[in-house]
Design a protein around this motif. Structure first.
Motif, mmCIF file in Angstrom:
data_model
loop_
_atom_site.group_PDB
_atom_site.id
_atom_site.type_symbol
_atom_site.label_atom_id
_atom_site.label_comp_id
_atom_site.label_asym_id
_atom_site.label_seq_id
_atom_site.Cartn_x
_atom_site.Cartn_y
_atom_site.Cartn_z
ATOM 1 N N UNK A 86 0.841 -1.204 0.000
ATOM 2 C CA UNK A 86 0.000 0.000 0.000
ATOM 3 C C UNK A 86 0.874 1.251 0.000
ATOM 4 N N UNK A 87 1.924 1.230 0.815
ATOM 5 C CA UNK A 87 2.836 2.385 0.862
ATOM 6 C C UNK A 87 3.482 2.598 -0.512
ATOM 7 N N UNK A 88 3.956 1.502 -1.091
ATOM 8 C CA UNK A 88 4.636 1.581 -2.396
ATOM 9 C C UNK A 88 3.700 2.199 -3.438
ATOM 10 N N UNK A 89 2.465 1.709 -3.489
ATOM 11 C CA UNK A 89 1.528 2.221 -4.496
ATOM 12 C C UNK A 89 1.039 3.625 -4.154
ATOM 13 N N UNK A 90 0.821 3.889 -2.865
ATOM 14 C CA UNK A 90 0.349 5.223 -2.480
ATOM 15 C C UNK A 90 1.389 6.296 -2.813
ATOM 16 N N UNK A 91 2.660 5.904 -2.769
ATOM 17 C CA UNK A 91 3.720 6.858 -3.110
ATOM 18 C C UNK A 91 4.124 6.751 -4.582
ATOM 19 N N UNK A 92 3.204 6.270 -5.413
ATOM 20 C CA UNK A 92 3.436 6.196 -6.863
ATOM 21 C C UNK A 92 4.724 5.446 -7.188
ATOM 22 N N UNK A 93 4.805 4.226 -6.652
ATOM 23 C CA UNK A 93 5.938 3.324 -6.913
ATOM 24 C C UNK A 93 7.288 3.940 -6.516
ATOM 25 N N UNK A 94 7.320 4.545 -5.366
ATOM 26 C CA UNK A 94 8.579 5.062 -4.812
ATOM 27 C C UNK A 94 9.511 3.871 -4.511
ATOM 28 N N UNK A 95 10.738 3.968 -5.063
ATOM 29 C CA UNK A 95 11.681 2.838 -4.979
ATOM 30 C C UNK A 95 11.994 2.425 -3.541
ATOM 31 N N UNK A 96 11.963 3.381 -2.612
ATOM 32 C CA UNK A 96 12.337 3.059 -1.228
ATOM 33 C C UNK A 96 11.349 2.087 -0.581
ATOM 34 N N UNK A 97 10.110 2.060 -1.101
ATOM 35 C CA UNK A 97 9.088 1.224 -0.454
ATOM 36 C C UNK A 97 8.786 -0.059 -1.223
ATOM 37 N N UNK A 98 9.635 -0.369 -2.197
ATOM 38 C CA UNK A 98 9.370 -1.538 -3.053
ATOM 39 C C UNK A 98 9.241 -2.827 -2.224
ATOM 40 N N UNK A 99 8.141 -3.576 -2.400
ATOM 41 C CA UNK A 99 7.984 -4.811 -1.628
ATOM 42 C C UNK A 99 8.997 -5.881 -2.051
ATOM 43 N N UNK A 100 9.135 -6.900 -1.210
ATOM 44 C CA UNK A 100 10.139 -7.926 -1.458
ATOM 45 C C UNK A 100 9.462 -9.219 -1.934
ATOM 46 N N UNK A 101 10.128 -9.884 -2.911
ATOM 47 C CA UNK A 101 9.573 -11.149 -3.402
ATOM 48 C C UNK A 101 9.660 -12.238 -2.336
ATOM 49 N N UNK A 102 10.668 -12.154 -1.506
ATOM 50 C CA UNK A 102 10.784 -13.169 -0.446
ATOM 51 C C UNK A 102 9.532 -13.145 0.424
ATOM 52 N N UNK A 103 9.118 -11.940 0.809
ATOM 53 C CA UNK A 103 7.933 -11.852 1.669
ATOM 54 C C UNK A 103 6.670 -12.225 0.893
ATOM 55 N N UNK A 104 6.606 -11.801 -0.380
ATOM 56 C CA UNK A 104 5.433 -12.124 -1.194
ATOM 57 C C UNK A 104 5.253 -13.642 -1.308
ATOM 58 N N UNK A 105 6.351 -14.341 -1.555
ATOM 59 C CA UNK A 105 6.272 -15.806 -1.679
ATOM 60 C C UNK A 105 5.802 -16.438 -0.367
ATOM 61 N N UNK A 106 6.220 -15.872 0.753
ATOM 62 C CA UNK A 106 5.769 -16.415 2.041
ATOM 63 C C UNK A 106 4.260 -16.231 2.201
ATOM 64 N N UNK A 107 3.743 -15.085 1.745
ATOM 65 C CA UNK A 107 2.290 -14.857 1.811
ATOM 66 C C UNK A 107 1.585 -15.874 0.917
ATOM 67 N N UNK A 108 2.119 -16.047 -0.309
ATOM 68 C CA UNK A 108 1.493 -16.979 -1.265
ATOM 69 C C UNK A 108 1.476 -18.408 -0.721
ATOM 70 N N UNK A 109 2.521 -18.775 0.002
ATOM 71 C CA UNK A 109 2.610 -20.133 0.547
ATOM 72 C C UNK A 109 1.745 -20.313 1.787
ATOM 73 N N UNK A 110 1.211 -19.205 2.296
ATOM 74 C CA UNK A 110 0.436 -19.290 3.543
ATOM 75 C C UNK A 110 1.336 -19.337 4.769
ATOM 76 N N UNK A 111 2.624 -19.054 4.575
ATOM 77 C CA UNK A 111 3.549 -18.999 5.713
ATOM 78 C C UNK A 111 3.447 -17.589 6.302
#
Ligand code: NAI
Length: 407
Positions: free
Chosen positions: A256-281
């Motif tokens: 939400x922060x990343x998108x609210x700040x119009x894709x500000x590089x400092x707030x870019x989400x991480x794939x490691x965390x995204x994969x953990x969400x997708x796995x239900x971990x």
């Protein structure tokens, strides 16, 4: 303000009701679900009994608090309220509908506030007939225990009403900070690098999660004039904390922060965390996150590498300082309030801007420039605030003669 209306008897609404009732306010707690109200009352009973066991309150106080809270499944009792705080589902359309209903019941003088963590206060205010009475009053979880409250005036808010609300929350024993209505307000914005830089260091393969967690707890850089040789550090490491918060929640806040700040590089989400969400971990709550919390988990110890830990902690703290400096630069809040927010809202061992002063502003600029020169990525650009302080030989809290005559 003696009569307070709370909308939503979930985690936050129940906590805020407890605070107001403990400060002798009459509270009308409204929820659309009777079960939520029943649950809230049962939870309060448990909390108050625990406080009696610990000797913090007596039976008399308990019954006063309970008798101050009136639960309802309709809002009509809000007509006498001086202040109404909304704490329902984080959905702007549903919140706006509820405010429409609130305004049709309350008096002209009633202040209306939202406890939202991520929505624009200004856009919620725009849905009201009288937007000047609306603001954000952002408590932290668990509300009765967390000292900090962010007060967020919308651009339409009458400053006198924001002051009145601020004074009321202070009388309830809270420490308030005033934040500009921008995504994440103070805490959720300034804290981003604690997670994102830790994930980045991990993704680059510079260190494992356990080493990074250990670094943030044990090896944070002391100020140059700090007396202690080993700083107390952060209470939890970033990976432990993300597991505690839940990756679903933490990832959504980052996205939400990343998108609210119009894709500000400092707030870019991480794939490691995204994969953990997708796995239900999702962390502790699902028995597995970055760490395993299941019954068959095997505890592994690592050999601390002090030199590496110092480098890791230094890099993450510098990134946090840079974010806090940027928040000060864009007048999100005063330097004092930014430091209070991080020490009282998320228990950081030091205020980040005071930390910058101790480490030396030029040292912080050099460290950021070093990262930028290594990666050539926008996320490592040094805040203009740090650069300007360094250029003029000033600090945040010492010989502070800030001016922004950069252009
Ligand atoms: P929750 O899910 O625990 O409670 C929400 C309550 O609102 C539920 O009891 C639900 O029945 C009720 N509700 C939903 N729609 C309603 C409506 N139209 N009218 C009346 N009641 C309604 O949610 P939680 O965690 O307490 O969050 C509430 C708000 O506080 C959200 O805006 C959230 O962003 C914010 N917040 C949450 C924090 C947290 O850590 N949980 C921290 C700070 C802010």
């Amino acid at each position: 303000m003696n009569i307070v209306g709370i909308i939503g008897a979930g985690t936050m609404g129940s906590g805020i009701a407890q605070i107001a009732a403990s400060n002798n306010c009459k509270v009308h707690l409204f929820d659309m679900h009777q079960e939520a109200l029943d649950k809230s009352q049962a939870k309060l009973e448990k909390i108050l009994n625990r406080l009696i066991e610990k000797g913090r309150i007596d039976e008399n106080t308990k019954s006063n608090i309970q008798s101050n809270i009136h639960v309802h499944i309709d809002m009509k009792h809000f007509q006498d309220c001086d202040l109404v705080i909304e704490a329902i589902v984080e959905n702007p359309e549903i919140k706006k509908k509820v405010f429409e209903q609130v305004e049709s019941i309350v008096s002209e003088d009633c202040i209306i506030a939202s406890n939202t963590s991520s929505l624009s206060i200004t856009s919620l205010a725009a849905g009201l007939n009288k937007p000047q009475r609306f603001m954000g009053i952002h408590f932290f979880n668990p509300a009765p225990l967390m000292k900090l409250v962010e007060i967020i005036p919308a651009i339409q808010t009458d400053p006198a009403l924001a002051n009145m609300a601020n004074e009321t929350i202070k009388k309830w024993g809270k420490l308030t900070v005033v934040a500009k209505d921008t995504p994440g307000f103070i805490v959720n914005r300034v804290a981003r690098p604690f997670y994102s830089e830790a994930l980045r260091i991990y993704e680059e393969g510079l260190a494992g999660m356990k080493m990074i967690d250990l670094a943030m707890k044990m090896a944070v850089p002391a100020g140059l004039d700090a007396k202690e040789t080993s700083s107390p550090g952060f209470r939890m490491g970033p990976f432990e904390l993300m597991d505690f918060i839940g990756h679903d929640v933490n990832f959504v806040v980052t996205e939400t922060m990343y998108n609210s700040f119009y894709q500000e590089a400092r707030y870019k989400p991480s794939f490691t965390q995204k994969r953990h969400v997708e796995a239900g971990y999702l962390g502790r709550k699902s028995g597995r996150g970055f760490y395993d919390y299941g019954p068959d988990r095997v505890e592994t110890e690592i050999l601390p590498n002090p030199e590496l830990m110092q480098k890791i902690a230094h890099r993450i703290v510098i990134m946090l300082i840079n974010e806090a400096a940027d928040a000060a630069y864009y007048n999100i809040a005063s330097p004092e309030d930014i430091d209070t927010a991080m020490t009282k809202g998320v228990n950081y061992p030091k205020g980040l801007l005071a930390w910058a002063d101790e480490l030396g502003i030029q040292h912080c600029v050099d460290a950021m420039d070093n990262l930028y020169n290594t990666y050539h990525e926008a996320r490592y650009r040094c805040s203009p605030m740090l650069r300007q302080l360094a250029n003029t030989g000033t600090t945040f809290f010492g010989n502070n003669t800030l001016n922004k005559n950069i252009i």
